[in-house]
Design an enzyme around this catalytic site. Structure first.
Site, PDB file in Angstrom:
ATOM      1  N   CYS A 104       0.800  -1.473  -0.090  1.00  0.00           N
ATOM      2  CA  CYS A 104       0.064  -0.035  -0.147  1.00  0.00           C
ATOM      3  C   CYS A 104       0.961   1.253  -0.015  1.00  0.00           C
ATOM      4  CB  CYS A 104      -0.852   0.048   1.492  1.00  0.00           C
ATOM      5  SG  CYS A 104      -2.032   1.330   1.413  1.00  0.00           S
ATOM      6  N   GLU A 147      -8.807  -0.964  -2.022  1.00  0.00           N
ATOM      7  CA  GLU A 147      -9.256   0.442  -1.845  1.00  0.00           C
ATOM      8  C   GLU A 147     -10.451   0.813  -1.205  1.00  0.00           C
ATOM      9  OE1 GLU A 147      -6.933   2.329  -2.781  1.00  0.00           O
ATOM     10  OE2 GLU A 147      -5.909   0.540  -3.673  1.00  0.00           O
TER      11      GLU A 147
HETATM   12 CO    CO Z   1      -3.575   0.982   0.043  1.00  0.00          CO
END
Ligand code: CO
Length: 191
Positions: A104, A147
């Site tokens: 991420c 997401e």
């Molecule tokens: Co992320």
């Protein structure tokens, strides 16, 4: 223009984001900036809280994953999958749990195995407020679920095995204090 990305430890990453309506100012422009930011930081997805906006918007572009894909059909799919999701709702999750390594942009230098359902159905609006429904499988389903979690204030490190999370604790604290190799524009400790 590339936007700065909030790093783990920032409060906004832990908030539940709000829906927007079609009067939201400059939405198309914002999503273009999100794509630029994502591409320049070599991401495949980026959610609005990561760039400091607590709204239910994220962008996905899986084309960087196509490079290593041997299956021609899947390669083409990954190459073409670029989407803006506004006010998304995952209406169903199905199939077996699959483990895969995730990363991420808000948790730099950490790659850990996460289990997620193989498939989802998602309802959303695009950047022009056109309603869509999609059934997603495999990598696309995974990226979208990752997401979507950002809009709920969830990070992938919340979903890893307890033992792994304990082992990573000090490293995550260090990252939240800015101790990592900065390869893109970031913001540390945003309230
Ligand atoms: Co992320």
């Amino acid at each position: 223009m590339s936007l700065a990305i909030n790093i783990i430890g920032s409060k906004i990453l832990r908030e539940k984001s709000e829906n927007i309506d079609n009067t939201y100012p400059n939405l198309v422009e914002l999503t273009k900036e999100m794509f630029t930011t994502m591409h320049e930081s070599n991401g495949i997805g980026l959610a609005a809280p990561q760039i400091g906006k607590s709204i239910r918007v994220f962008v996905v572009d899986t084309s960087p994953l196509a490079e290593d894909e041997k299956d021609e059909k899947l390669k083409k799919e990954l190459l073409e999958y670029k989407r803006v999701f506004v006010n998304p709702i995952i209406t169903s999750r199905f199939g077996e749990f699959v483990s895969m390594e995730e990363g991420c942009l808000s948790v730099p230098d950490i790659y850990e195995t996460v289990n997620r359902e193989e498939g989802i159905t998602i309802e959303y609006y695009d950047e022009n407020f056109v309603f869509k429904t999609e059934e997603l499988h495999g990598i696309k389903s995974r990226v979208v679920q990752h997401e979507y979690d950002h809009l709920e204030g969830i990070l992938f490190t919340d979903k890893i095995a307890v033992i792994r999370r304990k082992l990573l604790k000090n490293k995550l604290v260090a990252i939240s204090r800015g101790k990592f190799n900065k390869r893109y524009k970031v913001k540390i400790g945003v309230k």
